[in-house]
Design an enzyme around this catalytic site. Structure first.
Site, PDB file in Angstrom:
ATOM      1  N   GLU A  33       1.007  -1.268  -0.122  1.00 56.66           N
ATOM      2  CA  GLU A  33       0.137  -0.137   0.014  1.00 56.66           C
ATOM      3  C   GLU A  33       0.823   1.289   0.167  1.00 56.66           C
ATOM      4  O   GLU A  33       1.528   1.334   0.900  1.00 56.66           O
ATOM      5  CB  GLU A  33      -1.041   0.117   1.344  1.00 56.66           C
ATOM      6  CG  GLU A  33      -1.887   1.020   1.398  1.00 56.66           C
ATOM      7  CD  GLU A  33      -2.806   0.924   0.423  1.00 56.66           C
ATOM      8  OE1 GLU A  33      -3.694   1.756   0.076  1.00 56.66           O
ATOM      9  OE2 GLU A  33      -3.080  -0.224  -0.515  1.00 56.66           O
TER      10      GLU A  33
ATOM     11  N   GLU B  99      -0.645   9.643  -5.600  1.00 56.13           N
ATOM     12  CA  GLU B  99       0.583   8.709  -5.682  1.00 56.13           C
ATOM     13  C   GLU B  99       0.908   8.195  -7.266  1.00 56.13           C
ATOM     14  O   GLU B  99       1.791   7.814  -7.669  1.00 56.13           O
ATOM     15  CB  GLU B  99       0.317   7.574  -4.843  1.00 56.13           C
ATOM     16  CG  GLU B  99       0.100   8.074  -3.201  1.00 56.13           C
ATOM     17  CD  GLU B  99      -0.812   7.685  -2.495  1.00 56.13           C
ATOM     18  OE1 GLU B  99      -1.329   8.058  -1.498  1.00 56.13           O
ATOM     19  OE2 GLU B  99      -1.705   6.466  -3.095  1.00 56.13           O
TER      20      GLU B  99
ATOM     21  N   ASP C 262      -7.423   2.800   3.046  1.00 59.60           N
ATOM     22  CA  ASP C 262      -7.204   1.541   3.705  1.00 59.60           C
ATOM     23  C   ASP C 262      -8.326   0.506   3.724  1.00 59.60           C
ATOM     24  O   ASP C 262      -8.066  -0.419   3.217  1.00 59.60           O
ATOM     25  CB  ASP C 262      -6.837   1.912   5.092  1.00 59.60           C
ATOM     26  CG  ASP C 262      -5.391   2.845   5.065  1.00 59.60           C
ATOM     27  OD1 ASP C 262      -4.470   2.531   4.362  1.00 59.60           O
ATOM     28  OD2 ASP C 262      -5.356   3.704   5.930  1.00 59.60           O
TER      29      ASP C 262
END
Length: 377
Positions: free
Chosen positions: A175, A205, A359
């Site tokens: 992750e 990201e 998450d």
């Protein structure tokens, strides 16, 4: 905040950070929650009653108390004090000085040296043989960025050695999180990505990863509004080509990318390595709606559709014109031997919290994913 982008940074001044943390803790109505990517993913996995989770990371007394009873913490991971991450949440339209947020999001900062130094790496390696996991999830590599090049170069080599020792029939998911050092991101791409099975990341990201390696659309300074599906697809395909196993003769292990942004999610997988992709990408989108609104099920009066109704499979050629079909909420296309599954997200109009959504999306997507141990050759 000006772009409504999620971000996380290391706060280098320990003394100043402790003063800020004390002031935050003493503020009326201040609340403590489980924090850190690994713990949040573990908490979401633990909502499934048949799953047991081993959490290897620095766990202080308060965090230990907050963790679900299905989460096992090795004795060597326990520490006397808790590490705190401070979350600045903001709503769409909120202002800070002259800046106005276009959408709800958060800024996270911490002086978390334990995670920053990956102090639990050795405990993690030592615990694997006894625990016999069916899945390994790695997170927190971004925390090392603030510790300086000398530390992250050394610890990254040790992490790579540890990951390489995990049996090949156990899928490994990495992750990613917010970073700013292009050299560090390149090192993760070159050294870590080829030896994991799967990665999870958001639009910030993804673009930074491409900018760091001068990949597709690296000339974009930032996304403007909802990220263009074609451009996202180009970068995902490039990652699997350059650092994954889209070429079956490659020795890389990376065969799955779970991408999430506010309006839609994409699961990109190399053919033959994963199953149940439609259910996995839908599960991630569903939990994003539920958790953002703080509800057990989606309330249609509290959500809205922001995904593009029509889009292209690529920003360059060859290009396929695609559209959302309400009767079949997952749109599928292929490029080479990579299959893309896209589903829109029912976006919460007034989210209670945005922290931890990525998450939760990752955890749900992995629970519904089928990793095929008999792989094509």
């Amino acid at each position: 905040m000006q772009r409504g982008a999620a971000a996380e940074r290391f706060f280098s001044d320990d003394e100043a950070f402790q003063r800020i943390a004390r002031a935050a803790a003493e503020y009326p109505g201040a609340k403590l929650y489980v924090g850190g990517n690994a713990a949040l993913i573990g908490q979401k996995l633990a909502t499934h009653p048949d799953l047991m989770v081993l959490l290897c990371g620095p766990v202080g007394p308060k965090l230990h108390e907050l963790l679900d009873e299905q989460i096992v913490v090795p004795p060597d991971s326990l520490q006397e004090t808790d590490e705190y991450h401070l979350i600045l949440e903001y709503k769409a339209g909120e202002q800070w000085g002259s800046t106005q947020a276009p959408q709800a999001n958060r800024f996270i900062f911490s002086h978390d040296v334990s995670n920053g130094e990956m102090s639990s790496l050795e405990t993690f390696v030592a615990s694997l043989e006894e625990f016999e996991p069916d899945l390994v999830i790695l997170s927190g590599l971004h925390m090392m960025e603030g510790q300086g090049r000398e530390l992250w170069e050394e610890r990254l080599k040790e992490a790579v050695a540890a990951i390489s020792d995990i049996p090949k029939d156990i899928p490994i998911h990495l992750e990613l999180a917010s970073m700013t050092d292009k050299d560090y991101m390149n090192s993760i791409m070159q050294e870590v990505m080829p030896i994991v099975s799967s990665i999870g990341l958001n639009e910030q990201e993804l673009l930074f990863l491409s900018q760091a390696a001068e990949g597709p659309h690296a000339d974009l300074a930032s996304w403007k509004g909802i990220p263009d599906v074609g451009r996202v697809s180009d970068i995902l395909f490039w990652i699997l080509e350059e650092h994954g196993r889209s070429d079956l003769s490659s020795e890389a292990d990376l065969t799955r990318i779970h991408f999430h942004t506010l309006a839609y999610h994409i699961l990109a997988t190399v053919d033959g390595f994963w199953g149940n992709q439609a259910a996995a990408v839908m599960a991630g989108a569903r939990v994003a709606s539920r958790q953002a609104c703080g509800l057990q099920s989606v309330d249609v009066s509290k959500v809205e559709l922001k995904a593009p109704l029509e889009f292209n499979s690529s920003h360059t050629e060859p290009q396929e014109k695609l559209s959302l079909n309400p009767a079949e909420p997952v749109t599928v296309w292929r490029r080479g031997n990579v299959t893309f599954h896209l589903t829109p997200v029912l976006v919460c109009k007034q989210p209670l919290r945005t922290v931890g959504l990525g998450d939760a999306i990752t955890a749900e997507g992995l629970v519904y994913s089928e990793f095929k141990t008999e792989q094509p050759f």
